[in-house]
Write an enzyme that holds these catalytic residues in place. Structure first.
Site, PDB file in Angstrom:
ATOM      1  N   ASP A   1      14.155   1.967   1.503  1.00 44.63           N
ATOM      2  CA  ASP A   1      12.805   1.428   1.595  1.00 44.63           C
ATOM      3  C   ASP A   1      11.978   2.438   2.388  1.00 44.63           C
ATOM      4  O   ASP A   1      12.376   2.844   3.485  1.00 44.63           O
ATOM      5  CB  ASP A   1      12.867   0.091   2.350  1.00 44.63           C
ATOM      6  CG  ASP A   1      11.933  -0.942   1.776  1.00 44.63           C
ATOM      7  OD1 ASP A   1      10.738  -0.626   1.646  1.00 44.63           O
ATOM      8  OD2 ASP A   1      12.395  -2.052   1.477  1.00 44.63           O
TER       9      ASP A   1
ATOM     10  N   ASP B   1       7.022   0.621   0.295  1.00 41.47           N
ATOM     11  CA  ASP B   1       6.375  -0.581   0.807  1.00 41.47           C
ATOM     12  C   ASP B   1       4.846  -0.469   0.734  1.00 41.47           C
ATOM     13  O   ASP B   1       4.282   0.556   1.134  1.00 41.47           O
ATOM     14  CB  ASP B   1       6.805  -0.758   2.279  1.00 41.47           C
ATOM     15  CG  ASP B   1       6.448  -2.113   2.827  1.00 41.47           C
ATOM     16  OD1 ASP B   1       6.854  -3.117   2.237  1.00 41.47           O
ATOM     17  OD2 ASP B   1       5.754  -2.161   3.872  1.00 41.47           O
TER      18      ASP B   1
ATOM     19  N   GLU C   1       5.704  -0.781  -4.234  1.00 42.42           N
ATOM     20  CA  GLU C   1       5.274  -2.180  -4.072  1.00 42.42           C
ATOM     21  C   GLU C   1       3.755  -2.136  -3.993  1.00 42.42           C
ATOM     22  O   GLU C   1       3.193  -1.506  -3.100  1.00 42.42           O
ATOM     23  CB  GLU C   1       5.876  -2.778  -2.795  1.00 42.42           C
ATOM     24  CG  GLU C   1       5.647  -4.280  -2.736  1.00 42.42           C
ATOM     25  CD  GLU C   1       5.521  -4.834  -1.330  1.00 42.42           C
ATOM     26  OE1 GLU C   1       5.770  -6.020  -1.145  1.00 42.42           O
ATOM     27  OE2 GLU C   1       5.158  -4.079  -0.407  1.00 42.42           O
TER      28      GLU C   1
ATOM     29  N   HIS D   1      13.058 -10.365  -0.869  1.00 47.36           N
ATOM     30  CA  HIS D   1      13.149 -10.897   0.493  1.00 47.36           C
ATOM     31  C   HIS D   1      11.867 -11.562   0.968  1.00 47.36           C
ATOM     32  O   HIS D   1      11.835 -12.113   2.065  1.00 47.36           O
ATOM     33  CB  HIS D   1      13.512  -9.742   1.431  1.00 47.36           C
ATOM     34  CG  HIS D   1      12.450  -8.681   1.446  1.00 47.36           C
ATOM     35  ND1 HIS D   1      12.189  -7.887   0.345  1.00 47.36           N
ATOM     36  CD2 HIS D   1      11.553  -8.324   2.384  1.00 47.36           C
ATOM     37  CE1 HIS D   1      11.182  -7.077   0.631  1.00 47.36           C
ATOM     38  NE2 HIS D   1      10.784  -7.322   1.859  1.00 47.36           N
ATOM     39  N   ASP D   2      10.783 -11.485   0.198  1.00 45.02           N
ATOM     40  CA  ASP D   2       9.508 -12.114   0.579  1.00 45.02           C
ATOM     41  C   ASP D   2       9.236 -13.383  -0.218  1.00 45.02           C
ATOM     42  O   ASP D   2       8.200 -14.021  -0.026  1.00 45.02           O
ATOM     43  CB  ASP D   2       8.333 -11.159   0.293  1.00 45.02           C
ATOM     44  CG  ASP D   2       8.337  -9.925   1.169  1.00 45.02           C
ATOM     45  OD1 ASP D   2       8.883  -9.990   2.291  1.00 45.02           O
ATOM     46  OD2 ASP D   2       7.782  -8.894   0.733  1.00 45.02           O
TER      47      ASP D   2
HETATM   48  O1  TEU Z   1       5.288  -6.923   1.833  1.00 39.52           O
HETATM   49  C1  TEU Z   1       3.977  -6.675   1.456  1.00 39.52           C
HETATM   50  C2  TEU Z   1       3.169  -7.784   1.160  1.00 39.52           C
HETATM   51  O2  TEU Z   1       2.244  -7.715   0.391  1.00 39.52           O
HETATM   52  C3  TEU Z   1       3.438  -9.017   1.918  1.00 39.52           C
HETATM   53  O3  TEU Z   1       2.252  -9.455   2.484  1.00 39.52           O
HETATM   54  C4  TEU Z   1       3.944  -9.995   1.014  1.00 39.52           C
HETATM   55  O4  TEU Z   1       2.936 -10.314   0.110  1.00 39.52           O
HETATM   56  C5  TEU Z   1       4.291 -11.214   1.773  1.00 39.52           C
HETATM   57  O5  TEU Z   1       5.428 -10.950   2.529  1.00 39.52           O
HETATM   58  C6  TEU Z   1       4.577 -12.279   0.815  1.00 39.52           C
HETATM   59  O6  TEU Z   1       4.597 -13.445   1.500  1.00 39.52           O
HETATM   60  C7  TEU Z   1       5.974  -5.828   2.334  1.00 39.52           C
HETATM   61  C8  TEU Z   1       7.393  -6.204   2.653  1.00 39.52           C
HETATM   62  O7  TEU Z   1       8.056  -6.539   1.474  1.00 39.52           O
HETATM   63  C9  TEU Z   1       7.395  -7.307   3.659  1.00 39.52           C
HETATM   64  O8  TEU Z   1       8.677  -7.786   3.935  1.00 39.52           O
HETATM   65  C10 TEU Z   1       6.763  -6.761   4.913  1.00 39.52           C
HETATM   66  O9  TEU Z   1       6.625  -7.789   5.860  1.00 39.52           O
HETATM   67  C11 TEU Z   1       5.382  -6.148   4.634  1.00 39.52           C
HETATM   68  O10 TEU Z   1       5.374  -5.298   3.495  1.00 39.52           O
HETATM   69  C12 TEU Z   1       4.938  -5.286   5.791  1.00 39.52           C
HETATM   70  O11 TEU Z   1       5.670  -4.099   5.834  1.00 39.52           O
END
Ligand code: TEU
Length: 564
Positions: free
Chosen positions: A100, A201, A258, A332-333
């Protein structure tokens, strides 16, 4: 297609959230040696690529997305020697490894930010984004993704710094060429070590509009949305091309960006082959299909017609413009897909397989998030204190202050959408099996029934079904190169499409409901015999010169017609 450099077009990626995968030393936290112990499990599943969420040294305010040192391994995950061993073992099993890359921001504990705080004249000050102020009014109305203003004031400097995420995650200033060079050197260092690519990211957010315009009001927040000023900004493509030229072009790697707030048309700009930027990006369109008045923390169920439209839009737009899709139901989100799009109560296994079929026959590179291959579901913790995730905690606070949201609604929203749904430790057996100690986050209480040991050994289980899905991608060229056509776009319960190349036609039919559904077979496929390539139950009908097809509740099937 270039076979050496485009290997990712036929690959299936498996995403590991290291903190929750497997704990080798009993401290309750997953670690690199724990992942290494499970390489056989991954190789046996048949995956080609392992994507690890951030493993770099980090204060863990946002579970590793706040990086303090890009060149060190987070001590709770292990050492660089452990990483080298994992990389070597993965390669020995023909599994490539993606890291990542978090370069929109660092941790506030990163040496660069610590230097930046010292004075405006410090050479690292300009590595971050600062605006003068008096501490009363932030430079604009942007709200951070995790609640509060996106600006934090530093009285000693009489300046605000920008952080689109937590205040411990200051945004890097990509306008600074020395900063960019430092990032490219770091990427090169990992690639030279043998890493096979990066998941980048929030890469669509690295270039901000120079006038930092206020954004429109954000759902459920007193702040404005930063997307209009920070997503797909004026220089983002120039930076990515520079990154490609400087680093990526020198290695046969895979990259996936992403890209929040990016349409399919905009995604083409990141991923079309001739643009020399990224290989593919993650769409958010289908993830936002159930967003409502409270944004992500809304409680409405998704609408299948809208979901099909969004997935199909990306399928056709990428195919027509030489782009490439990333295919995923979860990460994971996001919540667990069976709980969100399937039926985790009465048809858990069947709906898990249906989701597998619906996604794995699309064009693109599929991503399996850990636990999806055994049908894990959302977790419901009784106490808010049992949740760990920063986003969940700040969302709960905001909802508690909002008179329009009852506490029951708030609890429901968290049950449905908390990121911790995806982060509960992997249940390896009926006793838990993740750690011999106390897990850092509670296990999903259903681990005695939903666990690896139980599912892997069940020939009707989900793991073996995923093995077959992966094998089909490796062996059936039409899945990679066939045309996509959506059938019955307005049908509220059935998602059906065809994939077609010169030799083969696949008809994919999936019933997203708990009632059986009868539908007409497309006229050009009537009177033709087909074989079942894969189905999620023994109850789907054979297709022999028939005009209608009846699928049981949550039934899913792929018919294969060979051109005669
Ligand atoms: O997530 C990016 C992002 O757009 C987040 O706001 C996402 O939409 C949110 O977690 C969804 O509920 C990335 C990573 O995947 C996330 O885990 C990180 O917290 C974030 O960037 C900051 O680095």
């Amino acid at each position: 297609m270039n076979k050496t450099t485009d290997w990712w077009r036929k690959s299936v990626v498996y995403q590991v959230y290291p903190k929750s995968f497997n704990d080798s030393n009993g401290d309750g936290l997953g670690d690199l040696l724990g992942i290494d112990q499970k390489i056989d499990y991954l190789a046996n599943l048949g995956i080609d690529v392992l994507w690890l969420n951030p493993i770099y040294q980090s204060p863990q305010v946002d579970n590793g997305y706040d990086i303090a040192d890009y060149y060190q391994i987070e001590p709770s995950l292990g050492t660089m020697t452990d990483f080298d061993q994992l990389l070597q073992h993965a390669h020995q099993h023909n599994i490539k490894v993606l890291l990542d890359l978090v370069v929109n921001h660092t941790s506030n504990q990163h040496a660069w930010f610590q230097e930046a705080l010292k004075s405006k004249a410090n050479p690292y000050h300009d590595y971050y984004i600062w605006k003068d102020g008096d501490g009363t009014t932030p430079p604009n109305n942007w709200g951070s993704s995790f609640g509060g203003s996106a600006w934090t004031y530093v009285p000693a400097l009489k300046q605000y710094y920008l952080h689109l995420f937590a205040k411990e995650q200051p945004d890097l200033n990509w306008e600074n060429p020395r900063m960019r060079t430092a990032i490219y050197q770091m990427m090169d260092w990992w690639l030279a070590k043998g890493v096979d690519g990066f998941r980048m990211d929030v890469i669509s957010l690295i270039s901000k509009k120079p006038n930092y315009p206020n954004g429109p009001a954000k759902a459920g927040s007193p702040f404005g949305n930063y997307y209009s000023g920070a997503a797909n900004g004026p220089q983002v493509h120039a930076y990515l091309r520079e990154m490609h030229r400087t680093v990526l072009a020198h290695y046969p790697v895979m990259t996936v960006g992403e890209t929040p707030n990016t349409t399919a048309q905009q995604a083409v700009k990141y991923s079309a082959v001739d643009r020399q930027e990224l290989d593919m990006v993650f769409s958010f369109d289908h993830m936002h299909v159930d967003y409502g008045s409270n944004g992500k923390f809304s409680t409405n169920r998704f609408d299948l017609v809208a979901l099909k439209k969004r997935l199909s839009d990306w399928q056709t737009t990428m195919a027509q413009n030489n782009g490439w899709n990333s295919l995923y139901w979860s990460n994971h989100d996001q919540p667990r897909p069976i709980s969100r799009f399937g039926d985790d109560q009465h048809y858990r296994i069947r709906s898990a397989k249906l989701l597998g079929i619906a996604l794995h026959f699309l064009q693109g590179t599929p991503y399996i998030y850990q636990g999806e291959e055994i049908g894990m579901t959302n977790a419901q913790f009784d106490q808010l204190a049992d949740y760990n995730d920063l986003e969940t905690k700040t969302a709960a606070e905001l909802m508690a202050r909002n008179p329009a949201i009852t506490s029951a609604e708030c609890q429901k929203a968290i049950y449905l959408h908390s990121r911790d749904n995806a982060r509960t430790p992997m249940p390896w057996d009926g006793h838990g099996g993740f750690t011999t100690g106390q897990p850092w986050l509670k296990m999903n209480p259903n681990f005695p029934t939903i666990n690896v040991q139980k599912d892997v050994n069940d020939q009707h289980g989900i793991y073996q079904f995923y093995q077959r899905l992966i094998q089909l991608r490796h062996t059936q060229a039409v899945i990679t190169d066939g045309d996509y056509q959506l059938l019955m776009p307005d049908d509220p319960t059935v998602y059906a499409y065809t994939r077609r190349n010169a030799e083969t036609t696949l008809l994919v039919v999936t019933n997203f409901s708990d009632q059986s559904q009868k539908r007409p077979v497309p006229p050009e496929l009537r009177q033709k015999a087909a074989q079942i390539l894969i189905a999620n139950c023994d109850c789907v009908p054979l297709m022999t010169a028939t005009t209608t097809l009846e699928l049981p509740a949550w039934g899913a099937v792929v018919y294969q017609f060979n051109q005669s």
